[in-house]
Every structure is written in C-alpha cells, then in structure tokens.
Write a protein that holds these residues in place. Structure first.
Motif, PDB file in Angstrom:
ATOM      1  N   THR A 212       0.823  -1.326  -0.058  1.00 57.12           N
ATOM      2  CA  THR A 212       0.049  -0.626  -0.092  1.00 57.12           C
ATOM      3  C   THR A 212       0.867   0.986   0.115  1.00 57.12           C
ATOM      4  O   THR A 212       2.106   1.282   0.756  1.00 57.12           O
ATOM      5  N   THR A 213       0.461   2.023  -0.884  1.00 60.25           N
ATOM      6  CA  THR A 213       1.086   3.462  -0.917  1.00 60.25           C
ATOM      7  C   THR A 213      -0.460   4.567  -0.773  1.00 60.25           C
ATOM      8  O   THR A 213      -1.153   4.373  -1.022  1.00 60.25           O
ATOM      9  N   VAL A 214       0.398   5.864   0.239  1.00 56.43           N
ATOM     10  CA  VAL A 214      -0.882   6.589  -0.065  1.00 56.43           C
ATOM     11  C   VAL A 214      -0.514   7.712  -0.218  1.00 56.43           C
ATOM     12  O   VAL A 214       0.627   8.490  -0.022  1.00 56.43           O
ATOM     13  N   ASP A 215      -1.148   8.211  -1.534  1.00 60.89           N
ATOM     14  CA  ASP A 215      -1.086   9.312  -2.072  1.00 60.89           C
ATOM     15  C   ASP A 215      -1.800   9.425  -3.267  1.00 60.89           C
ATOM     16  O   ASP A 215      -2.158   8.635  -3.974  1.00 60.89           O
ATOM     17  N   ALA A 216      -2.720  10.934  -2.785  1.00 67.49           N
ATOM     18  CA  ALA A 216      -4.133  10.446  -3.064  1.00 67.49           C
ATOM     19  C   ALA A 216      -3.932  11.084  -4.554  1.00 67.49           C
ATOM     20  O   ALA A 216      -4.402  11.384  -5.562  1.00 67.49           O
ATOM     21  N   ARG A 217      -2.500  11.147  -5.398  1.00 72.87           N
ATOM     22  CA  ARG A 217      -2.163  12.645  -6.974  1.00 72.87           C
ATOM     23  C   ARG A 217      -1.481  10.845  -7.959  1.00 72.87           C
ATOM     24  O   ARG A 217      -1.870  11.525  -8.810  1.00 72.87           O
ATOM     25  N   ARG A 218      -1.381  10.189  -7.360  1.00 67.84           N
ATOM     26  CA  ARG A 218      -0.945   9.845  -8.731  1.00 67.84           C
ATOM     27  C   ARG A 218      -1.507   7.653  -8.156  1.00 67.84           C
ATOM     28  O   ARG A 218      -0.250   7.146  -8.743  1.00 67.84           O
ATOM     29  N   HIS A 219      -2.422   7.944  -8.474  1.00 66.62           N
ATOM     30  CA  HIS A 219      -3.118   6.412  -8.759  1.00 66.62           C
ATOM     31  C   HIS A 219      -2.603   5.912  -9.517  1.00 66.62           C
ATOM     32  O   HIS A 219      -1.849   4.081  -9.666  1.00 66.62           O
ATOM     33  N   GLY A 220      -2.653   5.985 -11.204  1.00 68.41           N
ATOM     34  CA  GLY A 220      -1.837   5.530 -12.033  1.00 68.41           C
ATOM     35  C   GLY A 220      -0.843   5.398 -12.130  1.00 68.41           C
ATOM     36  O   GLY A 220      -0.520   4.383 -13.116  1.00 68.41           O
ATOM     37  N   GLU A 221       0.017   6.348 -11.887  1.00 70.62           N
ATOM     38  CA  GLU A 221       1.398   5.622 -11.581  1.00 70.62           C
ATOM     39  C   GLU A 221       1.635   4.171 -11.204  1.00 70.62           C
ATOM     40  O   GLU A 221       2.313   4.147 -10.812  1.00 70.62           O
ATOM     41  N   LEU A 222       0.937   4.556  -9.698  1.00 66.96           N
ATOM     42  CA  LEU A 222       1.324   3.398  -8.606  1.00 66.96           C
ATOM     43  C   LEU A 222       0.829   2.354  -8.640  1.00 66.96           C
ATOM     44  O   LEU A 222       1.085   0.838  -8.401  1.00 66.96           O
ATOM     45  N   LEU A 223      -0.020   2.212  -9.265  1.00 65.93           N
ATOM     46  CA  LEU A 223      -0.938   0.888  -9.266  1.00 65.93           C
ATOM     47  C   LEU A 223      -0.599  -0.504 -10.018  1.00 65.93           C
ATOM     48  O   LEU A 223      -0.153  -1.500  -9.028  1.00 65.93           O
ATOM     49  N   VAL A 224       0.030  -0.181 -11.029  1.00 63.20           N
ATOM     50  CA  VAL A 224       0.361  -0.879 -11.704  1.00 63.20           C
ATOM     51  C   VAL A 224       2.103  -1.974 -10.966  1.00 63.20           C
ATOM     52  O   VAL A 224       1.591  -3.159 -10.945  1.00 63.20           O
TER      53      VAL A 224
END
Length: 229
Positions: A28-40
């Motif tokens: 898990t990473t908490v970052d409200a602005r980087r969903h698209g970068e972080l999910l994969v």
C-alpha cells in the motif's frame, strides 16, 4: 484460488493476493495524486513477493467506491483489462465494505471516507460483515447517532463528529481486507443485510463498475458564446 484485489477509491493505492486461506502479499502507498502511476507497480510488487505470476490469478477484484471519479476509474478499468486478458472473472466490492471488514468490529458502527467538498462517503454497519444502509454522501454533521466511527473521513472531521467516537481501526480499505472479504464471498456467504450488493451467487460481489453518488467535478465545456460583429 488466487484472488488479486486492489483499491484506488481513496488516497491509498493498495493491492493484495489471497489464496483462499490467507493473504500471501500486500502493498500500500498513500498518495492521492498518483493512482495511475502507482497501481501497476504495486500489483507487480505483490506478485513478486508472493512468488506467483499474473497468469496464476483466478479472479480479479477492485474496490468499486464510492470515491473521487479519477482515482476510482483507475482501479476499475485496470480490473476489467486484466480480467479480459487473463480470461478470469472480475468483481467489484464496495470500498466501504472492505474498510468495515478490516475493522473487525462486532457491534454497530459507521464507516466514513473523504468525499471532498467538505463531505464524506459513509455507511452504517451492524458488524464488520453486515451493512445496514449506504453508501451515501453527506456533510459530516448529518451523520446519524453516536455510533463509533471508522475511516479517514471520520478522523478528518473529528472535531465535528466527536473524537471520542473514533475507533482504533484502519483508516483506509487495505487490499488485504478487500481480498479476504472477496475470497470469503467466493467460497461461502458474503456480506449480508439490505445494503449488500445485488442478489446473486456472491452477495458481497458485484460487477466491476463504479459507485457514483454525485456528478464528477469535470464538466464538458459549453459551446463558446457567439460574438456579434
């Protein structure tokens, strides 16, 4: 069984793998602005830590919200794409249900996540597996009663809701709880009560479609005004 679960409906970008008996890996990473970068990359991390390949996955589960439009779509579109490429089923689980399940509570409580615009998404639960009402979106002061509160939305408005009502439980719907809830639903009874998902073989599981409780902030531009010469 190997369930890949992830959620992007809150600031927590979270993924996990569950084999039907236990969580094999979670990140898990908490970052409200980087969903698209972080999910994969997060999905790749849990696959690597569990020592399995993507082709071993037998079901894909995504948090279906409610949540902010853009972040929510990242997870659901990814779930649909992965399921199609793997030839496995994809399911959606209400994000509030995953947060409630992770609390482990066995008495009535409320779950609240940040809905922005000084509002919260919330649901009323009889226990960790039974939703009584919701999901809904309201101002914090409109939430009912004096029930215990779970979630980052409740903590954000603790002064309004009452800090003494906050429960020591996860603030976000971590994917380990989401995967465990989905695995339990696939192997036996899932979430119960009038607030559960549409009736079917798996009461807690629905299609991987977003739960929207209001219109998105984005708007299609209106035609430009005509200027007379």
């Amino acid at each position: 069984m190997l369930v890949l679960a992830f959620d992007t409906a809150t600031p927590a970008v979270t993924a996990a793998l569950h084999d039907g008996e236990r969580v094999l890996a979670e990140s898990t990473t908490v970052d409200a602005r980087r969903h698209g970068e972080l999910l994969v990359p997060t999905i790749e991390t849990v696959l690597r830590e569990a020592g399995v390949s993507l082709g071993d996955v037998t079901a894909v589960v995504a948090g279906s919200g409610p949540g902010p439009y853009t972040g929510l779509r990242v997870g659901l579109v990814t779930a649909q794409a992965l399921a199609t490429s793997l030839g496995v089923p994809a399911y959606g689980v209400c994000t509030l249900d995953a947060l409630a399940y992770g609390s482990g509570l066995d008495a009535p409580f409320l779950v609240a996540t940040d809905a922005r615009r000084k509002e919260v998404f919330w649901g009323h639960y009889a226990d960790a597996r039974t939703r009584l009402s919701g999901p809904a979106v309201d101002r914090p002061h409109d939430l009912p009663g004096e029930l215990p509160l779970v979630g980052a939305g409740a903590r954000m408005y603790a002064e309004v809701l009452g800090a003494s009502r906050l429960v020591d439980a996860p603030e976000y719907p971590y994917a380990g709880a989401l995967a465990a809830l989905a695995a339990a639903a696939l192997t036996g009874p899932g979430l119960t009560g009038p607030g559960a998902a549409e009736p079917g073989d798996h009461p807690v599981l629905g299609p991987p479609l977003p739960i929207y409780l209001r219109r998105p902030d984005a708007r299609v531009p209106s035609p430009p005004k005509k200027v007379s010469t």
